[in-house]
Design a protein around this motif. Structure first.
Motif, PDB file in Angstrom:
ATOM      1  N   SER A 103       8.563  -8.384   3.500  1.00 48.12           N
ATOM      2  CA  SER A 103       9.772  -7.999   2.748  1.00 48.12           C
ATOM      3  C   SER A 103      10.845  -9.078   2.889  1.00 48.12           C
ATOM      4  O   SER A 103      11.790  -9.130   2.111  1.00 48.12           O
ATOM      5  N   ASP A 104      10.699  -9.931   3.886  1.00 47.36           N
ATOM      6  CA  ASP A 104      11.617 -11.048   4.066  1.00 47.36           C
ATOM      7  C   ASP A 104      11.107 -12.270   3.308  1.00 47.36           C
ATOM      8  O   ASP A 104      11.867 -12.959   2.626  1.00 47.36           O
ATOM      9  N   TYR A 105       9.826 -12.493   3.428  1.00 44.71           N
ATOM     10  CA  TYR A 105       9.195 -13.672   2.817  1.00 44.71           C
ATOM     11  C   TYR A 105       9.412 -13.696   1.300  1.00 44.71           C
ATOM     12  O   TYR A 105       9.621 -14.749   0.709  1.00 44.71           O
ATOM     13  N   HIS A 106       9.341 -12.537   0.669  1.00 47.04           N
ATOM     14  CA  HIS A 106       9.427 -12.448  -0.798  1.00 47.04           C
ATOM     15  C   HIS A 106      10.793 -11.978  -1.283  1.00 47.04           C
ATOM     16  O   HIS A 106      10.914 -11.527  -2.421  1.00 47.04           O
ATOM     17  N   ARG A 107      11.808 -12.049  -0.435  1.00 45.09           N
ATOM     18  CA  ARG A 107      13.121 -11.522  -0.826  1.00 45.09           C
ATOM     19  C   ARG A 107      13.635 -12.166  -2.108  1.00 45.09           C
ATOM     20  O   ARG A 107      14.270 -11.525  -2.930  1.00 45.09           O
ATOM     21  N   GLY A 108      13.325 -13.444  -2.286  1.00 42.60           N
ATOM     22  CA  GLY A 108      13.855 -14.174  -3.435  1.00 42.60           C
ATOM     23  C   GLY A 108      13.357 -13.639  -4.764  1.00 42.60           C
ATOM     24  O   GLY A 108      14.031 -13.752  -5.788  1.00 42.60           O
ATOM     25  N   GLN A 109      12.184 -13.032  -4.753  1.00 46.82           N
ATOM     26  CA  GLN A 109      11.597 -12.545  -6.016  1.00 46.82           C
ATOM     27  C   GLN A 109      11.838 -11.057  -6.256  1.00 46.82           C
ATOM     28  O   GLN A 109      11.345 -10.504  -7.230  1.00 46.82           O
ATOM     29  N   GLY A 110      12.510 -10.406  -5.329  1.00 45.96           N
ATOM     30  CA  GLY A 110      12.818  -8.981  -5.506  1.00 45.96           C
ATOM     31  C   GLY A 110      11.610  -8.079  -5.332  1.00 45.96           C
ATOM     32  O   GLY A 110      11.680  -6.875  -5.607  1.00 45.96           O
ATOM     33  N   GLY A 111      10.509  -8.652  -4.891  1.00 46.24           N
ATOM     34  CA  GLY A 111       9.287  -7.877  -4.689  1.00 46.24           C
ATOM     35  C   GLY A 111       8.085  -8.765  -4.902  1.00 46.24           C
ATOM     36  O   GLY A 111       8.226  -9.982  -5.024  1.00 46.24           O
ATOM     37  N   PHE A 112       6.905  -8.174  -4.891  1.00 45.63           N
ATOM     38  CA  PHE A 112       5.710  -8.970  -5.189  1.00 45.63           C
ATOM     39  C   PHE A 112       4.599  -8.072  -5.703  1.00 45.63           C
ATOM     40  O   PHE A 112       4.599  -6.869  -5.482  1.00 45.63           O
ATOM     41  N   HIS A 113       3.670  -8.689  -6.422  1.00 40.48           N
ATOM     42  CA  HIS A 113       2.527  -7.968  -6.965  1.00 40.48           C
ATOM     43  C   HIS A 113       1.364  -7.984  -5.986  1.00 40.48           C
ATOM     44  O   HIS A 113       1.135  -8.983  -5.312  1.00 40.48           O
ATOM     45  N   ILE A 114       0.635  -6.882  -5.935  1.00 42.24           N
ATOM     46  CA  ILE A 114      -0.634  -6.848  -5.211  1.00 42.24           C
ATOM     47  C   ILE A 114      -1.692  -6.500  -6.248  1.00 42.24           C
ATOM     48  O   ILE A 114      -1.596  -5.467  -6.916  1.00 42.24           O
ATOM     49  N   GLN A 115      -2.674  -7.361  -6.392  1.00 43.73           N
ATOM     50  CA  GLN A 115      -3.637  -7.181  -7.467  1.00 43.73           C
ATOM     51  C   GLN A 115      -5.019  -7.642  -7.039  1.00 43.73           C
ATOM     52  O   GLN A 115      -5.150  -8.606  -6.274  1.00 43.73           O
ATOM     53  N   GLY A 116      -6.017  -6.954  -7.527  1.00 47.25           N
ATOM     54  CA  GLY A 116      -7.380  -7.431  -7.320  1.00 47.25           C
ATOM     55  C   GLY A 116      -8.043  -6.885  -6.067  1.00 47.25           C
ATOM     56  O   GLY A 116      -9.172  -7.263  -5.756  1.00 47.25           O
ATOM     57  N   TYR A 117      -7.359  -5.999  -5.360  1.00 46.02           N
ATOM     58  CA  TYR A 117      -7.927  -5.434  -4.136  1.00 46.02           C
ATOM     59  C   TYR A 117      -8.508  -4.043  -4.407  1.00 46.02           C
ATOM     60  O   TYR A 117      -7.826  -3.166  -4.932  1.00 46.02           O
ATOM     61  N   GLU A 118      -9.742  -3.822  -3.991  1.00 45.41           N
ATOM     62  CA  GLU A 118     -10.364  -2.509  -4.119  1.00 45.41           C
ATOM     63  C   GLU A 118      -9.505  -1.420  -3.471  1.00 45.41           C
ATOM     64  O   GLU A 118      -9.428  -0.298  -3.961  1.00 45.41           O
ATOM     65  N   MET A 119      -8.867  -1.772  -2.352  1.00 46.39           N
ATOM     66  CA  MET A 119      -8.098  -0.773  -1.603  1.00 46.39           C
ATOM     67  C   MET A 119      -6.990  -0.144  -2.449  1.00 46.39           C
ATOM     68  O   MET A 119      -6.550   0.976  -2.170  1.00 46.39           O
ATOM     69  N   LEU A 120      -6.554  -0.836  -3.494  1.00 49.43           N
ATOM     70  CA  LEU A 120      -5.539  -0.279  -4.399  1.00 49.43           C
ATOM     71  C   LEU A 120      -5.954   1.071  -4.962  1.00 49.43           C
ATOM     72  O   LEU A 120      -5.106   1.914  -5.287  1.00 49.43           O
ATOM     73  N   LYS A 121      -7.274   1.287  -5.087  1.00 48.78           N
ATOM     74  CA  LYS A 121      -7.756   2.541  -5.659  1.00 48.78           C
ATOM     75  C   LYS A 121      -7.421   3.762  -4.795  1.00 48.78           C
ATOM     76  O   LYS A 121      -7.526   4.891  -5.252  1.00 48.78           O
ATOM     77  N   GLY A 122      -6.997   3.517  -3.560  1.00 45.40           N
ATOM     78  CA  GLY A 122      -6.544   4.627  -2.726  1.00 45.40           C
ATOM     79  C   GLY A 122      -5.160   5.127  -3.115  1.00 45.40           C
ATOM     80  O   GLY A 122      -4.710   6.161  -2.633  1.00 45.40           O
ATOM     81  N   LEU A 123      -4.471   4.385  -3.986  1.00 41.05           N
ATOM     82  CA  LEU A 123      -3.165   4.841  -4.481  1.00 41.05           C
ATOM     83  C   LEU A 123      -3.390   5.818  -5.623  1.00 41.05           C
ATOM     84  O   LEU A 123      -4.197   5.558  -6.526  1.00 41.05           O
ATOM     85  N   GLU A 124      -2.692   6.926  -5.599  1.00 41.86           N
ATOM     86  CA  GLU A 124      -2.910   7.995  -6.576  1.00 41.86           C
ATOM     87  C   GLU A 124      -2.820   7.476  -8.011  1.00 41.86           C
ATOM     88  O   GLU A 124      -1.862   6.797  -8.391  1.00 41.86           O
ATOM     89  N   GLY A 125      -3.831   7.803  -8.808  1.00 39.04           N
ATOM     90  CA  GLY A 125      -3.808   7.455 -10.218  1.00 39.04           C
ATOM     91  C   GLY A 125      -4.340   6.056 -10.514  1.00 39.04           C
ATOM     92  O   GLY A 125      -4.452   5.683 -11.681  1.00 39.04           O
ATOM     93  N   VAL A 126      -4.673   5.303  -9.507  1.00 37.10           N
ATOM     94  CA  VAL A 126      -5.199   3.950  -9.725  1.00 37.10           C
ATOM     95  C   VAL A 126      -6.723   4.028  -9.726  1.00 37.10           C
ATOM     96  O   VAL A 126      -7.317   4.567  -8.790  1.00 37.10           O
ATOM     97  N   SER A 127      -7.348   3.491 -10.777  1.00 35.26           N
ATOM     98  CA  SER A 127      -8.793   3.660 -10.865  1.00 35.26           C
ATOM     99  C   SER A 127      -9.554   2.344 -10.875  1.00 35.26           C
ATOM    100  O   SER A 127     -10.772   2.328 -11.001  1.00 35.26           O
TER     101      SER A 127
END
Lengths: 208, 208, 208, 208
Positions: B106-130
């Motif tokens: 959260s410090d490393y990416h402060r300049g961009q206001g956030g960051f994307h996480i993409q391409g990880y299978e583990m994302l499917k554990g987030l509700e509604g992500v398939s």
């Protein structure tokens, strides 16, 4: 706290810190004030495995580090450092942990005599700190086997800078304290967390 | 869930997160909706050691963060943030963890206001992500001690971007939530895993 | 093993892998062959928290992944991959873990379709390997949500290269297997150890 | 210690080292001297999962590594190395762990035949060391599947350099020992701590 409560708490704390890798080997030592005047301190014995202490490993010493009550065993080699902290800060409990991160950061920053930690919300877990903007100075003392001299340095440091919550000894780990054992334990967790964060953050730096 | 089941689950969850280093010191706070209209929330008390909570440390507050039922103690300083998340997302449980990786990313990416996480299978554990191809945006709010203002920012953010599963507060950790406490706990594990993966992956980059 | 022994072992294994961070969220899935012809497989249910499974979370499927015995629940979304491994290798147990190191190394080496691990004593824990000089090829499959296609690729890979002990799916973790559940568990520990070693070793490279 | 006490201690130690990742798979092996002349050694059996040993997994061998007392099972493949250490150093217990840090540092420094560890307070946990200024030499033996030859090299090394507390085998881990099992366990914790510290410190170097 009664002596038996002190033992119970220090035994549990030792097992937890050992599990986390903050008190491996026979590293780490812990003390709690039993009476303030004249000073009586419950302190872990020298060379004890923190994963499996018993109440026999918690000894009682006076304000000059001499054993009381004819108990057997030898108090921690760093007893005088605990007494110095108690006397300079008025703390009721002193905890010394020896983690990998405190070891390497106390070496990395040796040239500057310490380093600032600022801007972390976790700082608010330190007693009296109410904002992440707080700038915490974590001084580093050069390590020495002359504990009396080291205790003198620590006492002088703590009297000069009354706003400290802990200090490092180079390649030797962290000392912190509190008005209660719970507060001192909280300070260990806060400072160990911050040391790991600062250390890992630094390792990401060149990629930014 | 009944109030006593909520307590039982939050106590176990606190001990587990504390063990993992996601809620050291007195960091982290957790809440579960008891009733939605009018809002009643079970929330961890302020400044509690998460390794050894009892049901006395789970308090009840209304939709403005005021204590209900004459219980003693003080609700988490971040109660208004929990309420903001509940109201903006309709969540039934809100969990705030404070890990090393969430702190430094959260410090490393402060300049961009956030960051994307993409391409990880583990994302499917987030509700509604398939699919792992999902692009999750993890926004970063600047940290502040003005919790009312911070809660306002969080609420505005969540209303504007209804597809979020969590957000970071700079150098302060992760907020996530769920339609149940189990879903919120799953989101913590998923996001903490992804943060560690993204952080370590970044540290390997220059060698590629 | 009887069905109840299988359940008991998979429940303990799930809790252990979850604690280590190898099966967070609802990631990871595990199977054991009950009968080989016609194939009957005990497999973890879809979307289960591995820290607290019960025997209700271990389902029985046939050789095409269809539920047997009218049990409720849904078998793991990756059931066809387990069946492919069982059929191509003759394994009696298949374990899929999802650690940080398997996730990032499967991404780091995507361009080469896999990587060799050689010269590590730990390799001898892989069945049939008798020297650290052994060169283990760990192939990486591109991740996909088309499990049938992915299972086909895995089966083709395993038939072509009969000397493999595991494979990675990009940003999705490790599959390994064994002639018994104990052997498969050993392979998980060996390969996760090697992945962490290879990953950390690589991070030291530029300093050499 | 009686044979049953030895078993009890080695079982607990195996579970602890396995949990820490120092004896994953079937790696690691442990021995304790039962009688010195003629030599009888209690040693862990070959290929055992250290997380769940029973007393059946602790075997008895003579000074040439031959099984005594008609027990079933096969002693550790590295039995001759244990015997070499016992005979060269007079140790009463020998412990071999196989951690990630010992694995990668024994590879990183292969060119120098070992490396010095100096200036760390933790060194004082090594028997006979009384100051952090102590310079500990940790030699690295090239790995080999010819255990008899490797044992010969180890014995020659230990006779030549009588001040060692441990040695590494390249990409194979750590051997250490002690006058008692407790001392040997302490040496494992001390050396594993130092290896992790040295390894992580090295990763921070270029940023200084």
């Amino acid at each position: 706290m009664s002596k038996s409560e002190i033992c119970e708490h220090l035994i549990a704390l030792g097992a937890d810190f050992h599990r986390r890798g903050w008190a491996l080997g026979t590293s780490g030592n812990f003390s709690v004030v039993i009476e303030r005047a004249p000073l009586r301190l419950a302190i872990t014995a020298s060379s004890v495995d923190k994963s499996c202490m018993t109440s026999d490993h918690i000894l009682e010493v006076d304000g000059r580090g001499r054993m009381l009550n004819g108990a057997s065993g030898k108090p921690s080699a760093e007893t005088l450092l605990h007494i110095a902290v108690v006397q300079a800060t008025g703390a009721s409990a002193v905890l010394h942990t020896h983690s990998v991160w405190s070891t390497i950061l106390s070496d990395y920053h040796r040239g500057q005599g310490g380093f600032h930690i600022q801007g972390y919300e976790m700082l608010k877990g330190l007693e009296g700190v109410s904002t992440h903007e707080h700038e915490e100075w974590l001084p580093i003392l050069e390590n020495s086997q002359d504990i009396e001299a080291l205790a003198g340095e620590a006492e002088a440091l703590l009297k000069e800078q009354s706003n400290l919550h802990g200090f490092l000894i180079r390649r030797h780990g962290l000392y912190t304290w509190g008005q209660s054992l719970a507060e001192a334990k909280r300070h260990v967790e806060i400072l160990e967390f911050l040391l790991e964060s600062v250390g890992r953050r630094r390792m990401m730096e060149p990629i930014a």
